[in-house]
Design an enzyme around this catalytic site. Structure first.
Site, short mmCIF file in Angstrom:
data_model
loop_
_atom_site.label_atom_id
_atom_site.label_comp_id
_atom_site.label_asym_id
_atom_site.label_seq_id
_atom_site.Cartn_x
_atom_site.Cartn_y
_atom_site.Cartn_z
N HIS A 224 28.76 27.65 -1.74
CA HIS A 224 27.38 27.66 -2.21
C HIS A 224 27.09 26.37 -2.98
CE1 HIS A 224 23.77 28.78 -4.45
NE2 HIS A 224 23.60 29.77 -3.59
N HIS B 128 15.73 42.59 3.24
CA HIS B 128 16.25 41.64 2.25
C HIS B 128 15.59 41.93 0.91
CE1 HIS B 128 18.02 38.23 4.87
NE2 HIS B 128 18.02 39.36 5.56
N GLU C 215 18.56 38.72 12.79
CA GLU C 215 17.70 38.46 11.64
C GLU C 215 16.35 37.94 12.10
OE1 GLU C 215 19.25 37.03 7.85
OE2 GLU C 215 17.91 35.30 8.09
N ASP D 7 16.37 32.03 -4.06
CA ASP D 7 16.28 30.64 -4.52
C ASP D 7 15.35 30.53 -5.71
OD1 ASP D 7 17.95 29.79 -2.46
OD2 ASP D 7 16.26 29.56 -1.07
N LYS E 167 30.75 40.50 -5.93
CA LYS E 167 29.70 41.22 -5.20
C LYS E 167 30.28 42.41 -4.43
CE LYS E 167 27.99 37.29 -3.39
NZ LYS E 167 27.08 36.35 -2.68
N PHE F 175 16.83 21.77 6.94
CA PHE F 175 17.19 23.04 6.33
C PHE F 175 18.64 23.05 5.87
CE2 PHE F 175 18.63 27.51 6.73
CZ PHE F 175 17.79 28.08 5.78
N SER G 134 23.93 41.90 15.17
CA SER G 134 22.69 42.23 14.48
C SER G 134 21.80 40.99 14.55
CB SER G 134 22.96 42.65 13.04
OG SER G 134 23.75 41.68 12.35
N HIS H 12 26.11 38.14 13.22
CA HIS H 12 24.73 38.26 12.75
C HIS H 12 24.00 37.02 13.24
CE1 HIS H 12 21.57 39.83 10.16
NE2 HIS H 12 21.40 38.64 9.63
N GLN I 295 26.57 32.41 5.56
CA GLN I 295 25.67 31.32 5.90
C GLN I 295 26.19 30.70 7.20
OE1 GLN I 295 22.97 29.47 6.20
NE2 GLN I 295 22.81 29.07 4.01
N TYR J 114 29.57 32.09 1.81
CA TYR J 114 29.33 30.67 2.11
C TYR J 114 30.61 29.97 2.52
CZ TYR J 114 24.92 31.74 -0.11
OH TYR J 114 23.71 32.32 -0.41
N THR K 87 13.85 38.93 6.50
CA THR K 87 13.98 38.11 5.31
C THR K 87 12.82 38.34 4.34
OG1 THR K 87 12.85 36.21 6.29
CG2 THR K 87 15.24 36.36 6.59
N TYR K 88 13.00 37.78 3.16
CA TYR K 88 12.12 38.09 2.03
C TYR K 88 12.03 36.87 1.14
CZ TYR K 88 10.85 40.82 -2.22
OH TYR K 88 10.25 41.33 -3.32
#
Length: 292
Positions: free
Chosen positions: A146, A75, A15, A107, A162, A213, A13, A263, A173, A142, A46-47
């Site tokens: 995280h 997202h 992104e 975030d 979750k 990043f 997939s 992904h 991630q 993660y 993304t959002y």
């Protein structure tokens, strides 16, 4: 180890992120056309936290779906919004035909806290979405823990919350140490997490930007990558070749470890992502770009 079988086909997939300009939107359309050649299972868009890119995300989701004919995951974050606001948005997505959601807390802007009447984390958001409609929900994982987690154990426990709340799969991630990813999957399985765990693959588009990043999201950069990409930001063609080699080698090692789904964080650039897919044996028809 991963719940897959050796003869299970590899799936991918892609992104994407919402461009800020009309020209960027036009370029993204061409990127989608190229990426569609790889036959992805879906795209995701993304959002921004607090809805900073909400309208642009909706535009991109619609464009990608119409242009590719492939499902698109939207997202969705819960930062800066009440439960009623998030629920209303989710109902709107379902009514618009969106069936896939990547559910994230988002975030927190510096100095701000979550709304008292909002969802407090992705587990609560996932449970809320489950009450609204039968979405296909992905959540984040993660491998290197995280940044806000107390330790690796509590981070795995939160991932299990979750999944138990109704998430269908987890997308990791990016992590450049492949052994770290494989050990993370092992620990998740030992903790009783049976849902698919999909490694996120990050091709290096600009190493200096990647370092900045990565520092903010808790992803480490191995010393060998520092040496491999030193000085290449000024030679983009060579950098792309090296980035492809690094990503392909990671994917091949993950396949050897039982992973069959990936992904790819495309950064809205198709070439390296398509080269990865081709190297994994996917039937990608690479067409020449005759644009003037």
């Amino acid at each position: 180890m991963t719940g897959t079988t050796p003869d299970q086909p590899i799936s991918i997939s892609f992104e994407l992120f919402p461009p800020k300009t009309d020209k960027g939107m036009q370029n993204l359309g061409h990127t989608v056309d190229k990426l569609t050649q790889a036959g992805p299972e879906y795209f995701s868009v993304t959002y921004g936290a607090g809805g900073t890119t909400r309208d642009r995300t909706a535009r991109v989701v619609e464009m990608v779906a119409n242009r590719s004919g492939i499902p698109v995951a939207h997202h969705l974050t819960c930062v800066g919004a009440s439960r009623d606001e998030v629920d209303a948005q989710a109902r709107g997505l379902w009514e618009a035909g969106i069936r896939k959601i990547v559910a994230l807390r988002g975030d927190l802007p510096e100095g701000e806290t979550l709304a008292e009447d909002g969802y407090h984390d992705a587990a609560e958001l996932t449970a809320g979405l489950r009450k609204i409609a039968d979405f296909d929900i992905s959540v984040a994982a993660y491998p290197e823990v995280h940044p806000e987690a107390e330790n690796a154990e509590t981070d795995i426990e939160h991932l299990k919350r979750k999944i138990d709340a109704g998430a269908n799969k987890a997308i990791t991630q990016f992590a450049f140490d492949t052994d770290t990813v494989l050990r993370f999957v092992e620990r998740a399985r030992a903790a009783g997490i049976e849902a698919p765990i999909v490694p996120g693959i990050m091709p290096v588009a600009n190493f200096a930007s990647l370092k900045r990043f990565s520092a903010g999201c808790g992803a480490s950069i191995p010393d060998w990558m520092e040496e491999m990409f030193a000085g290449l930001d000024d030679t983009p063609d060579l950098r792309s070749m090296v980035a492809t080699s690094v990503a392909v080698e990671q994917c091949r090692r993950l396949v050897a470890g039982g992973i069959r789904e990936f992904h790819i964080y495309t950064l809205n650039k198709p070439e390296v992502s398509l080269a990865i897919c081709r190297s994994l044996g996917l039937p990608v028809e690479i067409r020449a770009d005759h644009a003037a």
